[in-house]
Enzyme design. Structure first.
Site, PDB file in Angstrom:
ATOM      1  N   ARG A 102      -2.484  -2.033  -3.624  1.00  0.00           N
ATOM      2  CA  ARG A 102      -3.706  -1.238  -3.489  1.00  0.00           C
ATOM      3  C   ARG A 102      -3.583  -0.024  -4.398  1.00  0.00           C
ATOM      4  O   ARG A 102      -2.587   0.686  -4.367  1.00  0.00           O
ATOM      5  CB  ARG A 102      -3.881  -0.770  -2.055  1.00  0.00           C
ATOM      6  CG  ARG A 102      -5.064   0.181  -1.868  1.00  0.00           C
ATOM      7  CD  ARG A 102      -4.948   0.964  -0.583  1.00  0.00           C
ATOM      8  NE  ARG A 102      -6.040   1.910  -0.434  1.00  0.00           N
ATOM      9  CZ  ARG A 102      -5.917   3.109   0.121  1.00  0.00           C
ATOM     10  NH1 ARG A 102      -4.745   3.519   0.566  1.00  0.00           N
ATOM     11  NH2 ARG A 102      -6.953   3.912   0.241  1.00  0.00           N
ATOM     12  N   ASN A 110       0.873  -1.175   0.000  1.00  0.00           N
ATOM     13  CA  ASN A 110       0.000   0.000   0.000  1.00  0.00           C
ATOM     14  C   ASN A 110       0.908   1.222   0.000  1.00  0.00           C
ATOM     15  O   ASN A 110       1.428   1.625   1.044  1.00  0.00           O
ATOM     16  CB  ASN A 110      -0.914  -0.001   1.225  1.00  0.00           C
ATOM     17  CG  ASN A 110      -1.893   1.168   1.237  1.00  0.00           C
ATOM     18  OD1 ASN A 110      -1.815   2.066   0.414  1.00  0.00           O
ATOM     19  ND2 ASN A 110      -2.807   1.149   2.186  1.00  0.00           N
ATOM     20  N   GLU A 161      -8.186  -5.464   4.729  1.00  0.00           N
ATOM     21  CA  GLU A 161      -8.042  -5.146   3.314  1.00  0.00           C
ATOM     22  C   GLU A 161      -6.857  -5.870   2.682  1.00  0.00           C
ATOM     23  O   GLU A 161      -6.907  -6.271   1.519  1.00  0.00           O
ATOM     24  CB  GLU A 161      -7.870  -3.628   3.150  1.00  0.00           C
ATOM     25  CG  GLU A 161      -9.117  -2.853   3.572  1.00  0.00           C
ATOM     26  CD  GLU A 161      -8.851  -1.368   3.724  1.00  0.00           C
ATOM     27  OE1 GLU A 161      -9.109  -0.628   2.771  1.00  0.00           O
ATOM     28  OE2 GLU A 161      -8.384  -0.959   4.808  1.00  0.00           O
ATOM     29  N   ARG A 165     -11.921  15.933   7.327  1.00  0.00           N
ATOM     30  CA  ARG A 165     -12.712  16.219   6.139  1.00  0.00           C
ATOM     31  C   ARG A 165     -14.115  16.679   6.521  1.00  0.00           C
ATOM     32  O   ARG A 165     -14.724  16.149   7.444  1.00  0.00           O
ATOM     33  CB  ARG A 165     -12.805  14.985   5.238  1.00  0.00           C
ATOM     34  CG  ARG A 165     -11.464  14.535   4.671  1.00  0.00           C
ATOM     35  CD  ARG A 165     -11.607  13.222   3.931  1.00  0.00           C
ATOM     36  NE  ARG A 165     -10.319  12.702   3.500  1.00  0.00           N
ATOM     37  CZ  ARG A 165     -10.041  11.408   3.353  1.00  0.00           C
ATOM     38  NH1 ARG A 165     -10.991  10.499   3.579  1.00  0.00           N
ATOM     39  NH2 ARG A 165      -8.847  11.015   2.972  1.00  0.00           N
ATOM     40  N   HIS A 193     -12.845   2.921  -0.155  1.00  0.00           N
ATOM     41  CA  HIS A 193     -12.827   1.863   0.876  1.00  0.00           C
ATOM     42  C   HIS A 193     -13.503   0.584   0.387  1.00  0.00           C
ATOM     43  O   HIS A 193     -13.944  -0.247   1.184  1.00  0.00           O
ATOM     44  CB  HIS A 193     -13.535   2.309   2.176  1.00  0.00           C
ATOM     45  CG  HIS A 193     -12.920   3.495   2.849  1.00  0.00           C
ATOM     46  ND1 HIS A 193     -13.671   4.529   3.351  1.00  0.00           N
ATOM     47  CD2 HIS A 193     -11.628   3.806   3.095  1.00  0.00           C
ATOM     48  CE1 HIS A 193     -12.877   5.430   3.884  1.00  0.00           C
ATOM     49  NE2 HIS A 193     -11.619   5.016   3.742  1.00  0.00           N
ATOM     50  N   ILE A 251     -15.582   3.250   9.541  1.00  0.00           N
ATOM     51  CA  ILE A 251     -15.471   4.525  10.234  1.00  0.00           C
ATOM     52  C   ILE A 251     -14.091   4.645  10.885  1.00  0.00           C
ATOM     53  O   ILE A 251     -13.758   3.909  11.816  1.00  0.00           O
ATOM     54  CB  ILE A 251     -16.580   4.680  11.295  1.00  0.00           C
ATOM     55  CG1 ILE A 251     -17.960   4.470  10.636  1.00  0.00           C
ATOM     56  CG2 ILE A 251     -16.511   6.060  11.938  1.00  0.00           C
ATOM     57  CD1 ILE A 251     -19.100   4.456  11.597  1.00  0.00           C
ATOM     58  N   ASN A 263     -13.289   0.503  17.645  1.00  0.00           N
ATOM     59  CA  ASN A 263     -12.736   0.845  18.955  1.00  0.00           C
ATOM     60  C   ASN A 263     -13.444   1.979  19.685  1.00  0.00           C
ATOM     61  O   ASN A 263     -12.941   2.448  20.712  1.00  0.00           O
ATOM     62  CB  ASN A 263     -11.256   1.219  18.792  1.00  0.00           C
ATOM     63  CG  ASN A 263     -10.414   0.046  18.334  1.00  0.00           C
ATOM     64  OD1 ASN A 263     -10.257  -0.931  19.047  1.00  0.00           O
ATOM     65  ND2 ASN A 263      -9.891   0.146  17.114  1.00  0.00           N
TER      66      ASN A 263
END
Length: 402
Positions: free
Chosen positions: A91, A7, A387, A242, A181, A210, A336
Protein backbone atom coordinates in the site's frame (compact mmCIF):
# COMPACT_ATOMS: atom_id res chain seq x y z
CA UNK A 1 0.14 -18.19 -5.81
CA UNK A 2 0.78 -16.77 -2.34
CA UNK A 3 0.83 -12.97 -2.05
CA UNK A 4 2.31 -11.09 0.90
CA UNK A 5 0.46 -7.81 1.44
CA UNK A 6 2.34 -5.04 3.25
CA UNK A 7 1.11 -1.79 4.80
CA UNK A 8 4.14 0.06 6.18
CA UNK A 9 3.72 3.07 8.48
CA UNK A 10 6.38 5.27 10.03
CA UNK A 11 6.61 3.05 13.13
CA UNK A 12 4.47 0.08 12.18
CA UNK A 13 4.18 -2.65 9.57
CA UNK A 14 1.01 -4.66 8.96
CA UNK A 15 1.07 -7.79 6.85
CA UNK A 16 -1.16 -10.53 5.46
CA UNK A 17 -0.24 -13.65 3.53
CA UNK A 18 -3.03 -14.64 1.14
CA UNK A 19 -3.33 -17.82 -0.91
CA UNK A 20 -4.85 -16.56 -4.15
CA UNK A 21 -6.09 -20.02 -5.13
CA UNK A 22 -9.10 -19.51 -2.86
CA UNK A 23 -8.23 -16.05 -1.47
CA UNK A 24 -7.71 -17.52 1.98
CA UNK A 25 -5.74 -15.50 4.53
CA UNK A 26 -2.97 -17.80 5.75
CA UNK A 27 -1.33 -15.38 8.18
CA UNK A 28 -1.67 -11.82 9.41
CA UNK A 29 0.07 -9.64 11.94
CA UNK A 30 1.48 -6.27 12.88
CA UNK A 31 4.89 -4.95 13.87
CA UNK A 32 4.47 -2.06 16.31
CA UNK A 33 6.76 0.64 17.75
CA UNK A 34 9.50 0.13 15.17
CA UNK A 35 12.58 2.12 16.16
CA UNK A 36 11.94 1.96 19.92
CA UNK A 37 12.97 -0.36 22.75
CA UNK A 38 9.37 -1.50 23.11
CA UNK A 39 9.06 -2.91 19.56
CA UNK A 40 7.01 -6.09 19.20
CA UNK A 41 5.28 -8.24 16.61
CA UNK A 42 1.80 -9.58 17.12
CA UNK A 43 0.22 -12.18 14.86
CA UNK A 44 -2.44 -14.84 14.59
CA UNK A 45 -1.48 -18.46 14.13
CA UNK A 46 -3.20 -20.63 11.49
CA UNK A 47 -5.46 -22.03 14.25
CA UNK A 48 -6.46 -18.53 15.40
CA UNK A 49 -4.22 -18.21 18.46
CA UNK A 50 -2.83 -14.74 19.16
CA UNK A 51 0.93 -14.49 19.72
CA UNK A 52 2.91 -11.41 20.75
CA UNK A 53 6.70 -11.25 20.78
CA UNK A 54 8.96 -8.44 21.86
CA UNK A 55 11.87 -8.21 19.45
CA UNK A 56 14.47 -5.69 18.31
CA UNK A 57 13.20 -3.67 15.36
CA UNK A 58 15.31 -0.57 14.95
CA UNK A 59 14.16 -0.15 11.35
CA UNK A 60 11.83 -1.64 8.75
CA UNK A 61 14.45 -4.15 7.57
CA UNK A 62 14.51 -5.69 11.03
CA UNK A 63 10.71 -5.58 11.09
CA UNK A 64 10.67 -7.60 7.87
CA UNK A 65 13.05 -10.06 9.47
CA UNK A 66 10.50 -10.46 12.27
CA UNK A 67 7.73 -10.99 9.71
CA UNK A 68 9.86 -13.56 7.89
CA UNK A 69 10.55 -15.43 11.11
CA UNK A 70 6.85 -15.44 12.01
CA UNK A 71 5.84 -16.75 8.59
CA UNK A 72 8.27 -19.71 8.71
CA UNK A 73 8.17 -20.32 12.48
CA UNK A 74 8.42 -24.12 13.08
CA UNK A 75 5.54 -23.98 15.56
CA UNK A 76 3.32 -21.13 14.40
CA UNK A 77 4.37 -20.45 10.81
CA UNK A 78 1.99 -20.56 7.84
CA UNK A 79 4.64 -21.62 5.30
CA UNK A 80 7.78 -23.77 5.38
CA UNK A 81 9.95 -21.54 3.19
CA UNK A 82 10.01 -17.97 1.90
CA UNK A 83 10.22 -19.43 -1.60
CA UNK A 84 6.46 -20.04 -1.27
CA UNK A 85 5.87 -16.26 -1.44
CA UNK A 86 5.23 -15.51 -5.12
CA UNK A 87 5.01 -11.72 -4.92
CA UNK A 88 4.54 -8.81 -2.53
CA UNK A 89 1.94 -6.07 -2.72
CA UNK A 90 2.42 -2.72 -0.98
CA UNK A 91 0.00 0.00 0.00
CA UNK A 92 1.31 3.45 -0.95
CA UNK A 93 -0.69 6.45 0.22
CA UNK A 94 0.09 9.15 -2.36
CA UNK A 95 0.39 8.49 -6.08
CA UNK A 96 -0.49 12.04 -7.07
CA UNK A 97 -1.80 12.53 -10.59
CA UNK A 98 1.02 10.31 -11.90
CA UNK A 99 -0.45 6.93 -10.92
CA UNK A 100 -4.05 6.06 -11.76
CA UNK A 101 -3.54 2.32 -11.32
CA UNK A 102 -1.35 -0.22 -9.53
CA UNK A 103 2.12 -0.79 -10.99
CA UNK A 104 5.12 -3.10 -10.76
CA UNK A 105 7.95 -1.72 -8.64
CA UNK A 106 11.06 -0.56 -10.50
CA UNK A 107 13.59 2.24 -10.01
CA UNK A 108 11.47 4.75 -11.93
CA UNK A 109 8.42 4.01 -9.77
CA UNK A 110 10.48 4.30 -6.58
CA UNK A 111 11.86 7.67 -7.67
CA UNK A 112 8.39 8.97 -8.48
CA UNK A 113 7.02 7.84 -5.12
CA UNK A 114 9.93 9.66 -3.49
CA UNK A 115 9.21 12.80 -5.55
CA UNK A 116 5.62 12.72 -4.27
CA UNK A 117 6.73 12.59 -0.63
CA UNK A 118 6.08 16.33 -0.03
CA UNK A 119 2.37 15.60 -0.60
CA UNK A 120 2.43 12.82 2.03
CA UNK A 121 5.50 13.42 4.21
CA UNK A 122 4.41 11.02 6.96
CA UNK A 123 3.34 8.20 4.65
CA UNK A 124 5.28 7.94 1.38
CA UNK A 125 8.73 7.78 3.01
CA UNK A 126 7.47 5.00 5.30
CA UNK A 127 5.97 3.17 2.32
CA UNK A 128 9.33 3.41 0.54
CA UNK A 129 11.10 2.05 3.62
CA UNK A 130 8.80 -0.94 3.41
CA UNK A 131 9.63 -1.56 -0.25
CA UNK A 132 13.38 -1.19 0.30
CA UNK A 133 13.38 -3.37 3.42
CA UNK A 134 11.38 -6.01 1.58
CA UNK A 135 13.98 -6.10 -1.20
CA UNK A 136 16.75 -6.63 1.33
CA UNK A 137 14.97 -9.48 3.11
CA UNK A 138 13.25 -11.28 0.21
CA UNK A 139 15.72 -10.43 -2.53
CA UNK A 140 15.32 -8.52 -5.81
CA UNK A 141 13.87 -11.47 -7.74
CA UNK A 142 10.56 -11.49 -5.84
CA UNK A 143 8.27 -9.09 -7.77
CA UNK A 144 6.71 -6.22 -5.86
CA UNK A 145 3.61 -4.22 -6.76
CA UNK A 146 2.42 -0.88 -5.37
CA UNK A 147 -1.27 -0.05 -4.95
CA UNK A 148 -2.06 3.63 -4.39
CA UNK A 149 -4.71 5.08 -2.06
CA UNK A 150 -5.20 7.92 -4.51
CA UNK A 151 -5.43 5.95 -7.76
CA UNK A 152 -9.18 5.22 -7.72
CA UNK A 153 -9.91 8.96 -7.39
CA UNK A 154 -7.96 10.04 -10.47
CA UNK A 155 -11.14 9.99 -12.60
CA UNK A 156 -12.39 13.12 -10.83
CA UNK A 157 -13.01 15.99 -13.25
CA UNK A 158 -11.12 19.26 -12.86
CA UNK A 159 -14.18 21.04 -11.52
CA UNK A 160 -14.13 18.63 -8.57
CA UNK A 161 -10.41 18.40 -7.80
CA UNK A 162 -9.29 22.02 -8.30
CA UNK A 163 -9.19 24.59 -5.50
CA UNK A 164 -10.18 28.22 -6.11
CA UNK A 165 -6.71 29.58 -5.35
CA UNK A 166 -4.20 31.05 -7.83
CA UNK A 167 -3.70 28.46 -10.57
CA UNK A 168 0.08 28.76 -10.28
CA UNK A 169 0.02 26.73 -7.05
CA UNK A 170 -1.47 23.81 -8.93
CA UNK A 171 1.17 24.19 -11.65
CA UNK A 172 4.11 24.64 -9.27
CA UNK A 173 3.25 22.37 -6.37
CA UNK A 174 0.38 20.13 -7.48
CA UNK A 175 -2.04 21.68 -4.98
CA UNK A 176 -5.38 19.98 -5.71
CA UNK A 177 -7.75 17.41 -4.26
CA UNK A 178 -6.38 13.86 -4.48
CA UNK A 179 -8.62 11.87 -2.17
CA UNK A 180 -7.66 8.84 -0.08
CA UNK A 181 -9.00 5.45 1.04
CA UNK A 182 -9.33 4.72 -2.68
CA UNK A 183 -8.58 1.02 -2.27
CA UNK A 184 -11.43 0.68 0.23
CA UNK A 185 -13.86 2.69 -1.90
CA UNK A 186 -12.96 0.56 -4.92
CA UNK A 187 -13.55 -2.68 -3.01
CA UNK A 188 -16.99 -1.73 -1.69
CA UNK A 189 -18.02 -0.29 -5.07
CA UNK A 190 -17.34 -3.62 -6.76
CA UNK A 191 -18.95 -5.54 -3.90
CA UNK A 192 -22.07 -3.37 -3.96
CA UNK A 193 -22.52 -3.91 -7.68
CA UNK A 194 -22.25 -7.68 -7.13
CA UNK A 195 -24.81 -7.58 -4.31
CA UNK A 196 -27.22 -5.55 -6.43
CA UNK A 197 -26.75 -7.90 -9.39
CA UNK A 198 -25.89 -5.01 -11.68
CA UNK A 199 -22.84 -3.70 -13.48
CA UNK A 200 -21.05 -0.90 -11.65
CA UNK A 201 -20.93 0.97 -14.97
CA UNK A 202 -24.68 1.58 -14.67
CA UNK A 203 -24.84 2.54 -10.98
CA UNK A 204 -24.70 5.75 -8.97
CA UNK A 205 -23.18 4.96 -5.57
CA UNK A 206 -22.11 6.86 -2.47
CA UNK A 207 -19.52 4.96 -0.44
CA UNK A 208 -18.86 5.99 3.17
CA UNK A 209 -15.56 4.85 4.69
CA UNK A 210 -15.99 5.97 8.29
CA UNK A 211 -13.36 5.20 10.89
CA UNK A 212 -10.81 7.17 12.88
CA UNK A 213 -9.95 8.60 9.45
CA UNK A 214 -12.98 8.98 7.18
CA UNK A 215 -13.99 9.85 3.64
CA UNK A 216 -17.06 9.70 1.42
CA UNK A 217 -16.90 9.15 -2.34
CA UNK A 218 -19.37 9.66 -5.18
CA UNK A 219 -19.01 6.92 -7.82
CA UNK A 220 -20.86 7.27 -11.12
CA UNK A 221 -20.74 4.45 -13.65
CA UNK A 222 -17.81 2.89 -11.82
CA UNK A 223 -15.73 6.10 -11.76
CA UNK A 224 -15.13 8.57 -8.97
CA UNK A 225 -16.56 12.03 -9.64
CA UNK A 226 -15.85 13.50 -6.20
CA UNK A 227 -14.52 12.60 -2.76
CA UNK A 228 -14.27 14.39 0.57
CA UNK A 229 -10.55 14.20 1.43
CA UNK A 230 -8.39 16.72 -0.36
CA UNK A 231 -4.72 17.55 -0.80
CA UNK A 232 -4.20 15.61 2.43
CA UNK A 233 -6.39 13.30 4.57
CA UNK A 234 -7.36 16.36 6.66
CA UNK A 235 -10.12 17.46 4.30
CA UNK A 236 -13.80 16.53 4.41
CA UNK A 237 -15.85 15.99 7.56
CA UNK A 238 -14.61 15.74 11.16
CA UNK A 239 -12.86 12.53 12.21
CA UNK A 240 -11.30 11.04 15.34
CA UNK A 241 -8.64 13.74 15.74
CA UNK A 242 -8.90 15.64 12.43
CA UNK A 243 -10.92 18.82 12.02
CA UNK A 244 -12.07 18.19 8.48
CA UNK A 245 -12.59 21.12 6.10
CA UNK A 246 -13.13 24.55 7.65
CA UNK A 247 -12.98 28.26 6.88
CA UNK A 248 -9.29 28.93 6.08
CA UNK A 249 -9.47 32.11 8.16
CA UNK A 250 -10.02 29.96 11.25
CA UNK A 251 -6.44 28.77 10.78
CA UNK A 252 -4.90 32.21 10.29
CA UNK A 253 -6.99 33.69 13.13
CA UNK A 254 -5.84 31.06 15.63
CA UNK A 255 -2.26 31.31 14.39
CA UNK A 256 -2.26 35.06 14.96
CA UNK A 257 -3.91 34.89 18.39
CA UNK A 258 -1.77 32.00 19.68
CA UNK A 259 1.46 32.87 17.81
CA UNK A 260 1.64 29.37 16.32
CA UNK A 261 3.95 27.94 13.67
CA UNK A 262 2.61 25.94 10.70
CA UNK A 263 3.78 22.71 12.38
CA UNK A 264 1.99 23.61 15.60
CA UNK A 265 -1.20 24.38 13.69
CA UNK A 266 -0.92 21.14 11.72
CA UNK A 267 -0.68 19.23 14.99
CA UNK A 268 -3.82 20.91 16.33
CA UNK A 269 -5.84 20.25 13.17
CA UNK A 270 -4.60 16.68 12.66
CA UNK A 271 -4.10 15.39 16.20
CA UNK A 272 -6.19 17.48 18.59
CA UNK A 273 -9.43 18.23 16.73
CA UNK A 274 -12.42 16.18 15.54
CA UNK A 275 -14.22 14.00 18.08
CA UNK A 276 -11.38 14.50 20.54
CA UNK A 277 -11.35 18.27 20.23
CA UNK A 278 -15.10 18.73 20.57
CA UNK A 279 -15.86 16.07 23.19
CA UNK A 280 -12.72 16.60 25.26
CA UNK A 281 -13.03 12.91 26.06
CA UNK A 282 -11.29 10.81 23.43
CA UNK A 283 -10.75 10.20 19.73
CA UNK A 284 -12.17 6.69 20.20
CA UNK A 285 -15.87 6.68 19.43
CA UNK A 286 -16.51 3.98 22.01
CA UNK A 287 -15.34 6.36 24.73
CA UNK A 288 -17.33 9.24 23.27
CA UNK A 289 -20.45 7.05 23.13
CA UNK A 290 -20.01 6.01 26.76
CA UNK A 291 -19.59 9.63 27.79
CA UNK A 292 -22.69 10.63 25.83
CA UNK A 293 -24.67 7.86 27.53
CA UNK A 294 -23.55 9.33 30.88
CA UNK A 295 -24.94 12.71 29.91
CA UNK A 296 -21.79 14.43 28.66
CA UNK A 297 -23.13 17.29 26.54
CA UNK A 298 -19.91 17.87 24.61
CA UNK A 299 -19.76 14.19 23.67
CA UNK A 300 -23.36 14.50 22.46
CA UNK A 301 -22.44 17.62 20.46
CA UNK A 302 -19.48 15.84 18.85
CA UNK A 303 -21.77 13.08 17.63
CA UNK A 304 -24.43 15.49 16.42
CA UNK A 305 -21.82 17.38 14.41
CA UNK A 306 -20.42 14.18 12.91
CA UNK A 307 -23.80 12.79 11.85
CA UNK A 308 -24.86 16.13 10.37
CA UNK A 309 -21.67 16.56 8.37
CA UNK A 310 -21.82 13.01 6.96
CA UNK A 311 -25.43 13.55 5.89
CA UNK A 312 -24.48 16.89 4.30
CA UNK A 313 -21.86 15.25 2.09
CA UNK A 314 -24.17 12.39 1.12
CA UNK A 315 -26.83 14.95 0.17
CA UNK A 316 -24.40 16.98 -1.92
CA UNK A 317 -23.18 13.85 -3.70
CA UNK A 318 -26.78 12.84 -4.41
CA UNK A 319 -27.04 16.09 -6.35
CA UNK A 320 -23.62 15.66 -8.00
CA UNK A 321 -24.55 12.15 -9.16
CA UNK A 322 -28.03 13.17 -10.32
CA UNK A 323 -29.61 10.59 -8.03
CA UNK A 324 -28.39 7.55 -6.15
CA UNK A 325 -28.91 3.81 -6.41
CA UNK A 326 -27.00 2.77 -3.32
CA UNK A 327 -25.22 3.98 -0.19
CA UNK A 328 -22.50 1.89 1.47
CA UNK A 329 -21.26 2.12 5.05
CA UNK A 330 -17.86 0.55 5.75
CA UNK A 331 -14.70 0.75 7.96
CA UNK A 332 -14.51 0.83 11.77
CA UNK A 333 -17.39 3.15 12.64
CA UNK A 334 -19.33 2.47 9.47
CA UNK A 335 -19.34 -1.24 10.26
CA UNK A 336 -19.78 -1.08 14.04
CA UNK A 337 -21.76 2.05 15.00
CA UNK A 338 -25.51 1.44 14.53
CA UNK A 339 -26.37 4.81 16.07
CA UNK A 340 -24.26 6.64 13.51
CA UNK A 341 -25.92 4.84 10.59
CA UNK A 342 -29.41 5.43 11.99
CA UNK A 343 -28.87 9.12 12.71
CA UNK A 344 -27.35 9.74 9.27
CA UNK A 345 -30.16 7.87 7.52
CA UNK A 346 -32.74 9.87 9.49
CA UNK A 347 -31.43 12.95 7.66
CA UNK A 348 -31.82 11.10 4.35
CA UNK A 349 -35.53 10.27 4.62
CA UNK A 350 -36.19 13.24 2.32
CA UNK A 351 -34.32 11.31 -0.39
CA UNK A 352 -36.51 8.25 0.15
CA UNK A 353 -34.11 6.33 2.42
CA UNK A 354 -35.86 3.98 4.84
CA UNK A 355 -33.79 2.04 7.35
CA UNK A 356 -34.49 -1.43 8.69
CA UNK A 357 -33.83 -0.26 12.24
CA UNK A 358 -34.12 -3.71 13.78
CA UNK A 359 -31.39 -5.17 11.55
CA UNK A 360 -29.29 -2.02 11.77
CA UNK A 361 -29.22 -2.26 15.57
CA UNK A 362 -27.59 -5.69 15.48
CA UNK A 363 -25.38 -5.13 12.42
CA UNK A 364 -21.92 -4.88 13.96
CA UNK A 365 -18.90 -7.03 14.88
CA UNK A 366 -18.85 -8.86 11.56
CA UNK A 367 -22.59 -8.74 10.80
CA UNK A 368 -23.11 -7.27 7.33
CA UNK A 369 -26.06 -7.00 5.00
CA UNK A 370 -28.80 -4.74 3.63
CA UNK A 371 -29.63 -1.95 6.09
CA UNK A 372 -32.49 -0.42 4.11
CA UNK A 373 -36.10 -1.50 4.30
CA UNK A 374 -37.66 -3.23 1.24
CA UNK A 375 -39.56 -0.06 0.27
CA UNK A 376 -36.54 2.26 0.52
CA UNK A 377 -35.94 4.22 -2.69
CA UNK A 378 -32.16 3.91 -2.17
CA UNK A 379 -30.49 0.68 -1.15
CA UNK A 380 -28.28 1.04 1.93
CA UNK A 381 -25.71 -1.67 2.53
CA UNK A 382 -23.20 -2.52 5.26
CA UNK A 383 -20.08 -4.03 3.67
CA UNK A 384 -16.91 -5.02 5.50
CA UNK A 385 -14.04 -3.46 3.58
CA UNK A 386 -11.02 -5.53 2.56
CA UNK A 387 -8.22 -3.34 1.24
CA UNK A 388 -5.67 -6.14 1.58
CA UNK A 389 -7.65 -8.30 -0.82
CA UNK A 390 -7.68 -5.52 -3.42
CA UNK A 391 -3.90 -5.20 -3.09
CA UNK A 392 -3.48 -8.96 -3.41
CA UNK A 393 -5.73 -9.16 -6.48
CA UNK A 394 -3.93 -6.29 -8.20
CA UNK A 395 -0.58 -7.86 -7.40
CA UNK A 396 -1.67 -11.21 -8.78
CA UNK A 397 -3.02 -9.62 -11.98
CA UNK A 398 0.22 -7.73 -12.63
CA UNK A 399 2.55 -10.63 -11.76
CA UNK A 400 0.64 -12.99 -14.06
CA UNK A 401 1.56 -10.79 -17.02
CA UNK A 402 5.31 -11.04 -16.37
Amino acid sequence: MKILVINAGSSSLKYQLIDMTDEKVLAKGNCERIGTDGAFIGFKTPDGKKVERKTQMLNHTQAFEAVKNALVDPEYGAIKSLSEVTAIGHRVVQGGSIFDKSVLVNNDVINKIRDLAPLAPLHNPANLQGIEACTKVFGPKVPQVVVFDTAFHQTMPEKAFMYAIPYKYYEKFGVRKYGFHGTSHRYVTDKMADLMGRKKEELKLITCHIGNGSSITAVKNGKVIDTTMGLTPLGGFMMGTRSGSLDPSVVTFIAEKEHLTPDELSKILNKESGLLGISGVSSDDRDVSAAEADGNLRAHLAHEMLYYQIAQYIGSYYVALGGCDGIVFTAGLGENQPQLREKVCDYLTCLGVKLDKEFNAKAMRGVTGTLSAPDSKIRVELIATDEEMVIARDTKAIVETL
